[in-house]
Scaffold this motif. Structure first.
Motif, PDB file in Angstrom:
ATOM      1  N   GLN A 289       0.828  -1.208   0.000  1.00  0.00           N
ATOM      2  CA  GLN A 289       0.000   0.000   0.000  1.00  0.00           C
ATOM      3  C   GLN A 289       0.857   1.250   0.000  1.00  0.00           C
ATOM      4  OE1 GLN A 289      -3.354  -0.035  -0.368  1.00  0.00           O
ATOM      5  NE2 GLN A 289      -3.080   2.178  -0.638  1.00  0.00           N
ATOM      6  N   ALA A 290       2.025   1.167   0.633  1.00  0.00           N
ATOM      7  CA  ALA A 290       2.914   2.329   0.657  1.00  0.00           C
ATOM      8  C   ALA A 290       3.374   2.704  -0.746  1.00  0.00           C
ATOM      9  CB  ALA A 290       4.126   2.041   1.553  1.00  0.00           C
ATOM     10  N   GLU A 291       3.734   1.689  -1.542  1.00  0.00           N
ATOM     11  CA  GLU A 291       4.168   1.965  -2.913  1.00  0.00           C
ATOM     12  C   GLU A 291       3.008   2.470  -3.768  1.00  0.00           C
ATOM     13  OE1 GLU A 291       7.158   1.943  -4.251  1.00  0.00           O
ATOM     14  OE2 GLU A 291       8.061   1.452  -2.322  1.00  0.00           O
ATOM     15  N   LYS A 292       1.836   1.909  -3.544  1.00  0.00           N
ATOM     16  CA  LYS A 292       0.673   2.406  -4.283  1.00  0.00           C
ATOM     17  C   LYS A 292       0.398   3.864  -3.936  1.00  0.00           C
ATOM     18  CE  LYS A 292      -1.530  -2.133  -4.587  1.00  0.00           C
ATOM     19  NZ  LYS A 292      -2.705  -2.949  -4.197  1.00  0.00           N
ATOM     20  N   ASP A 293       0.607   4.219  -2.655  1.00  0.00           N
ATOM     21  CA  ASP A 293       0.395   5.605  -2.236  1.00  0.00           C
ATOM     22  C   ASP A 293       1.408   6.534  -2.892  1.00  0.00           C
ATOM     23  OD1 ASP A 293      -1.708   4.814  -0.673  1.00  0.00           O
ATOM     24  OD2 ASP A 293      -0.539   4.711   1.188  1.00  0.00           O
ATOM     25  N   VAL A 294       2.646   6.032  -3.095  1.00  0.00           N
ATOM     26  CA  VAL A 294       3.664   6.850  -3.764  1.00  0.00           C
ATOM     27  C   VAL A 294       3.219   7.193  -5.180  1.00  0.00           C
ATOM     28  CG1 VAL A 294       6.009   6.833  -4.679  1.00  0.00           C
ATOM     29  CG2 VAL A 294       5.582   6.025  -2.355  1.00  0.00           C
ATOM     30  N   LEU A 295       2.762   6.201  -5.911  1.00  0.00           N
ATOM     31  CA  LEU A 295       2.326   6.429  -7.290  1.00  0.00           C
ATOM     32  C   LEU A 295       1.084   7.316  -7.331  1.00  0.00           C
ATOM     33  CD1 LEU A 295       2.771   2.885  -8.904  1.00  0.00           C
ATOM     34  CD2 LEU A 295       4.370   4.804  -8.869  1.00  0.00           C
ATOM     35  N   ASN A 296       0.137   7.042  -6.443  1.00  0.00           N
ATOM     36  CA  ASN A 296      -1.084   7.853  -6.432  1.00  0.00           C
ATOM     37  C   ASN A 296      -0.785   9.305  -6.056  1.00  0.00           C
ATOM     38  OD1 ASN A 296      -2.732   5.685  -7.134  1.00  0.00           O
ATOM     39  ND2 ASN A 296      -3.058   5.088  -5.005  1.00  0.00           N
ATOM     40  N   ASP A 297       0.146   9.481  -5.102  1.00  0.00           N
ATOM     41  CA  ASP A 297       0.512  10.841  -4.694  1.00  0.00           C
ATOM     42  C   ASP A 297       1.184  11.588  -5.847  1.00  0.00           C
ATOM     43  OD1 ASP A 297       0.982  12.920  -2.566  1.00  0.00           O
ATOM     44  OD2 ASP A 297       3.062  12.473  -3.107  1.00  0.00           O
ATOM     45  N   ALA A 298       2.058  10.899  -6.580  1.00  0.00           N
ATOM     46  CA  ALA A 298       2.714  11.536  -7.720  1.00  0.00           C
ATOM     47  C   ALA A 298       1.695  11.927  -8.786  1.00  0.00           C
ATOM     48  CB  ALA A 298       3.767  10.597  -8.309  1.00  0.00           C
ATOM     49  N   VAL A 299       0.731  11.047  -9.054  1.00  0.00           N
ATOM     50  CA  VAL A 299      -0.303  11.357 -10.035  1.00  0.00           C
ATOM     51  C   VAL A 299      -1.122  12.554  -9.585  1.00  0.00           C
ATOM     52  CG1 VAL A 299      -2.428  10.496 -11.078  1.00  0.00           C
ATOM     53  CG2 VAL A 299      -0.424   9.022 -10.971  1.00  0.00           C
ATOM     54  N   ASN A 300      -1.506  12.581  -8.323  1.00  0.00           N
ATOM     55  CA  ASN A 300      -2.303  13.706  -7.811  1.00  0.00           C
ATOM     56  C   ASN A 300      -1.521  15.015  -7.850  1.00  0.00           C
ATOM     57  OD1 ASN A 300      -4.502  12.020  -7.287  1.00  0.00           O
ATOM     58  ND2 ASN A 300      -3.789  11.551  -5.201  1.00  0.00           N
ATOM     59  N   ARG A 301      -0.233  14.951  -7.528  1.00  0.00           N
ATOM     60  CA  ARG A 301       0.581  16.173  -7.557  1.00  0.00           C
ATOM     61  C   ARG A 301       0.774  16.660  -8.992  1.00  0.00           C
ATOM     62  NH1 ARG A 301       5.575  14.375  -3.954  1.00  0.00           N
ATOM     63  NH2 ARG A 301       6.441  16.414  -4.592  1.00  0.00           N
ATOM     64  N   LEU A 302       0.850  15.741  -9.934  1.00  0.00           N
ATOM     65  CA  LEU A 302       0.930  16.143 -11.339  1.00  0.00           C
ATOM     66  C   LEU A 302      -0.353  16.842 -11.774  1.00  0.00           C
ATOM     67  CD1 LEU A 302       2.707  13.049 -12.948  1.00  0.00           C
ATOM     68  CD2 LEU A 302       3.569  15.400 -12.917  1.00  0.00           C
ATOM     69  N   VAL A 303      -1.474  16.361 -11.275  1.00  0.00           N
ATOM     70  CA  VAL A 303      -2.737  17.043 -11.560  1.00  0.00           C
ATOM     71  C   VAL A 303      -2.702  18.455 -10.993  1.00  0.00           C
ATOM     72  CG1 VAL A 303      -5.229  17.027 -11.130  1.00  0.00           C
ATOM     73  CG2 VAL A 303      -4.047  14.892 -11.688  1.00  0.00           C
ATOM     74  N   GLU A 304      -2.162  18.622  -9.775  1.00  0.00           N
ATOM     75  CA  GLU A 304      -2.071  19.946  -9.170  1.00  0.00           C
ATOM     76  C   GLU A 304      -1.182  20.872  -9.998  1.00  0.00           C
ATOM     77  OE1 GLU A 304      -3.735  21.024  -6.671  1.00  0.00           O
ATOM     78  OE2 GLU A 304      -4.630  19.168  -5.910  1.00  0.00           O
ATOM     79  N   ILE A 305      -0.032  20.344 -10.429  1.00  0.00           N
ATOM     80  CA  ILE A 305       0.875  21.167 -11.236  1.00  0.00           C
ATOM     81  C   ILE A 305       0.217  21.549 -12.553  1.00  0.00           C
ATOM     82  CG2 ILE A 305       3.087  21.179 -12.440  1.00  0.00           C
ATOM     83  CD1 ILE A 305       4.167  19.294 -10.296  1.00  0.00           C
TER      84      ILE A 305
END
Length: 850
Positions: A289-305
């Motif tokens: 779940q930690a690795e999945k959170d890393v990928l999901n967080d990166a995707v969400n931050r890309l949406v923010e950018i």
């Protein structure tokens, strides 16, 4: 779709070798199953020619010890690749965030060096504008980022000349054309619109620079700001696609492990899935779940950018646009494969079969001769010869007055033309059927009750009104029931539970499979039933000793039983519906079952005895003792509410069909009853629009053409002429001798051409013969003709079940059956089934009062 196909079309093409080797694992599972079964029953091991001692009886731990290292190897490969890709992407993402911050700090003051950038960085610009994949784009943009961070940011001046501005926009459009992850022309249209707006604003402002003093780099309208946003849009989009691809990579591989271990547990009767997934897979880096959170967080931050840099604070728009780019990237990845598959089908490469089992197109059909012409070579093939022959027959009979009256003579020409095309299959069978209404109207074959030819407008209305008859609606209702039973898995649940009771004796298993194949053909058609049964017997075939006769015997038995099942219910095959269409009045289902079920049961038992005598399937290949068959394990899934609903509707519909004559004052015809499952299943979501699209419409149009031809023969007066000729031929014969004469004729015709076509051609003749006999036995002879059409199963091409059986191969690619198998067993089976119909069936028809 099978998981192996799903894996293929959901994988990133550049990463294909890094996915789980699902097909290889599946082969290993089948090899372990064969070893296990060989040891349990003391069969020799195929590879070592020795008895396997690796596997103990009822001990799955030893198979686990062989299979787990294979899983570990795949897991290690996936973990290493994931770590490598994740680290590269995280590094690129961090660089992107730093560059965004640097760009915000730099603001609109960087335009002074834009001309220097264009003159000095042509190579970098070219590398950005021509990536051929998301991976390539990411690498090229990474190189450009490093160059930019050293002080070479794209810094356009707001006083660019028109030529320079056109060059800038042109490079943007070229970038849009070459990038695979963005729709062609999307950025081009955007750049042209913004260019016009920007040009008008700059041209009306003095100096151009004062207008943008209150703007940031992310919303200014200058060339420099616009091109900068395009650059970052490309970088963000590429990273977003890469992260989502990596996230999909993790999900697909997890599904691969789950599917592979589930199949392993099912085949070897182990219980490895939950333990291995929990102890090995779910604790590995990609699947935590930690690795999945890393990928999901990166995707969400890309949406923010993206929201900040591109979509002017509109997060919903940012998410929508990024998902659009992702879908277009996936479509681009799959485009080549899909185009190759679709193009292969459209070009006719490989044999294409219609649903009655007849081969329609052979893409590799060899030419008998090549005739040079001014426009190229004209290939002479068997199909073209058959087509030319059919046209020649049509033209000849239209111009030679064989019959005195014009309408019957033209109808005879149409009948002969269609017969040649149907018998030779020069064109698809349903296409020939579509010739029928066209020719009936154009040649003015349709006549009224007084024998006067109808005008084309009136003939058109009549022909199309009779083509969609209650019989066609009954056929569609049968397709609906078949689709619902298959989609809700009711057919597989019931069949596996019945087969579980068969035990392990070869003779009992053989008879059980024949009964199941026959019964399934009654309700899910003799097109789908043998295919389902051949899938269920795969575990049995894999565990048979080498050279065992049980394999080919079982495959042939299923095919023959499916043909017999084609006569058991009115909706099991199109020939039965054609027979009902030619009956007056149409037979109710109860009367049909009273005759067909005993006939089918006796035929199945006699054919079973024939196969036992011919193959001796119980005997082991070495002649010592009997083989033991692996039992079919039933599914343990309980019935759901949807499955109970489907079962209830099917039983109600069949019950109403059985008593249709008793309730016809309330419900009219059986075709109206057929609407019940259509409305019940499609309105409640059991079936969808795609299921309706997948109905066997070729069979529907084939039957419609046959009905139109029959009405044309009757309306034109040709049937009356045939009636007079047949009456003279059978004059002096009683009913049963006529049955004995008609039966072999129907059998021979249905053996060499499609069963459906045989019924279309022969049922009207049988009706005419029946009317010529004292007492009018039209319905009886039509009934016998329809049943015997299903009994024509002596050749590999005699119906779809035989066609499917003839293509079954073992693991070495060798066919289980040869033409000798069909001649040696199929021909006697056809004769047996025909004799049962003409004896037992005849007596039952007399008792029922047909």
């Amino acid at each position: 779709m099978k998981f192996s196909s799903s894996l293929k079309f959901n994988a990133v093409s550049e990463w294909w070798d890094e996915y789980i080797a699902y097909d290889a694992l599946k082969k290993c599972i089948y090899h372990l199953e064969k070893q296990q079964h060989a040891h349990d029953h003391h069969y020799p091991d195929l590879e070592s020619n020795e008895q396997s001692n690796l596997l103990g009886e009822d001990d799955s731990s030893k198979t686990d010890a062989l299979f787990i290292p294979l899983l570990d190897r795949e897991l290690k490969k996936i973990v290493l690749f994931y770590e490598q890709q994740k680290n590269e992407l995280i590094e690129d993402f961090n660089d992107l965030e730093k560059d965004v911050e640097f760009q915000e700090t730099l603001g609109l003051q960087g335009g002074a060096h834009y001309e220097d950038y264009e003159d000095g960085d042509e190579d970098d610009d070219e590398s950005i504008s021509s990536p051929r994949s998301p991976e390539g784009a990411r690498r090229s943009l990474s190189r450009h980022r490093k160059t930019s961070s050293a002080g070479r940011q794209p810094r356009p001046s707001t006083d660019l000349s028109p030529a320079q501005r056109r060059t800038s926009i042109s490079s943007v459009e070229e970038l849009d054309e070459n990038h695979p992850s963005i729709g062609r022309g999307t950025l081009g249209r955007l750049s042209r619109g913004l260019s016009n707006l920007r040009g008008s604003l700059i041209s009306t402002a003095s100096g151009g620079a004062d207008l943008e003093q209150d703007h940031t780099i992310w919303n200014a309208r200058s060339d420099y700001a616009y091109d900068t946003r395009l650059l970052y849009k490309r970088r963000i989009t590429t990273l977003y696609i890469s992260f989502t691809n990596l996230r999909s990579y993790v999900e697909v591989n997890y599904s691969g492990f789950r599917k592979a271990i589930k199949k392993y547990d099912k085949v070897t009767e182990s219980a490895l899935k939950d333990r291995y997934l929990h102890d090995a897979v779910e604790v590995a880096a990609p699947f935590t779940q930690a690795e999945k959170d890393v990928l999901n967080d990166a995707v969400n931050r890309l949406v923010e950018i993206y929201t900040k840099c591109i979509s002017h604070g509109d997060k919903a728009m940012a998410r929508q646009q990024l998902r659009l780019h992702q879908r277009e990237s996936i479509a681009w990845e799959r485009d080549t494969v899909w185009r190759q598959m679709i193009g292969r089908e459209r070009r006719g490469e490989g044999a294409v079969h219609d649903l009655s089992g007849a081969t329609l197109v052979h893409g590799s059909e060899s030419a008998l001769a090549d005739i040079p012409t001014p426009v190229g070579k004209f290939r002479i093939t068997k199909r073209r010869i058959a087509m030319l022959s059919a046209v020649a027959v049509l033209v000849l009979l239209l111009n030679v007055p064989i019959l005195q009256e014009q309408a019957p003579n033209r109808c005879l020409a149409i009948l002969s033309f269609c017969t040649v095309l149907w018998a030779t299959e020069a064109i698809p069978l349903f296409v020939t059927s579509m010739f029928v209404p066209f020719l009936l109207v154009v040649l003015r074959v349709i006549c009224d009750a007084e024998g006067v030819q109808l005008s084309p407008p009136k003939a058109t209305k009549y022909v199309f009104s009779v083509m969609f008859s209650p019989t066609i609606m009954l056929l569609i209702g049968g397709f609906t029931i078949s689709s619902a039973l298959s989609k809700t898995n009711i057919d597989r649940i019931l069949i596996t539970r019945v087969l579980n009771l068969a035990g392990t004796r070869p003779s009992t298993v053989l008879l059980t499979f024949m009964g199941v194949s026959c019964f399934a053909s009654m309700w899910i058609s003799n097109v789908a039933a043998p295919t389902l049964c051949f899938t269920l017997i795969r575990p049995i075939l894999r565990t048979l000793p080498p050279g065992s006769a049980f394999g080919p015997c079982l495959i042939l038995a299923i095919a023959l039983a499916a043909n017999i099942g084609g006569q058991s219910s009115p909706i099991s095959s199109p020939q039965n519906l054609i027979a009902l269409q030619n009956m007056d009045p149409a037979l109710d289902w109860a009367s049909w079952f009273a005759v067909a079920l005993p006939v089918s049961a006796v035929s199945i038992v006699l054919i079973w005895i024939l196969l036992l005598i011919s193959y001796k399937p119980a005997r082991s290949p070495d002649g010592e003792g009997d083989i033991e068959i692996r039992a079919i394990r039933p599914t343990n899934e309980p019935f759901t509410a949807k499955q109970y609903w489907v079962t209830f509707v099917c039983l109600v519909t069949i019950g109403l069909w059985c008593f249709a004559h008793m309730i016809e004052d309330y419900l009219g015809d059986m075709g109206v009853i057929a609407l019940i499952p259509v409305v019940a299943f499609f309105s409640t979501g059991v079936l969808k629009k795609d299921d309706f699209d997948n109905f066997m419409w070729t069979i529907v149009f084939l039957a419609m053409g046959g009905i139109a031809l029959g009405k044309g023969v009757e309306s034109s007066g040709l049937l009356e002429i045939l009636h007079e000729i047949i009456e003279r031929i059978v004059d002096g014969y009683t009913l049963y001798p006529v049955v004995l004469i008609l039966s072999p004729i129907v059998l021979i015709v249905s053996t060499f051409i499609s069963h459906t076509i045989a019924s279309i051609l022969l049922c009207p003749i049988a009706a005419a013969v029946g009317k010529s006999l004292p007492g009018n036995y039209s319905n009886l002879l039509v009934f016998i003709t329809g049943l015997i059409c299903s009994a024509g199963m002596g050749m590999p091409v005699s119906g779809f079940p035989n066609q499917t059986a003839a293509t079954q191969e073992n693991e070495l690619g060798e066919l289980y059956l040869t033409n000798i198998d069909f001649l040696k067993n199929g021909v006697p089976a056809s004769i047996i089934a025909t004799l049962v119909v003409s004896t037992l069936g005849f007596l039952l028809m007399q008792i029922v009062g047909v």
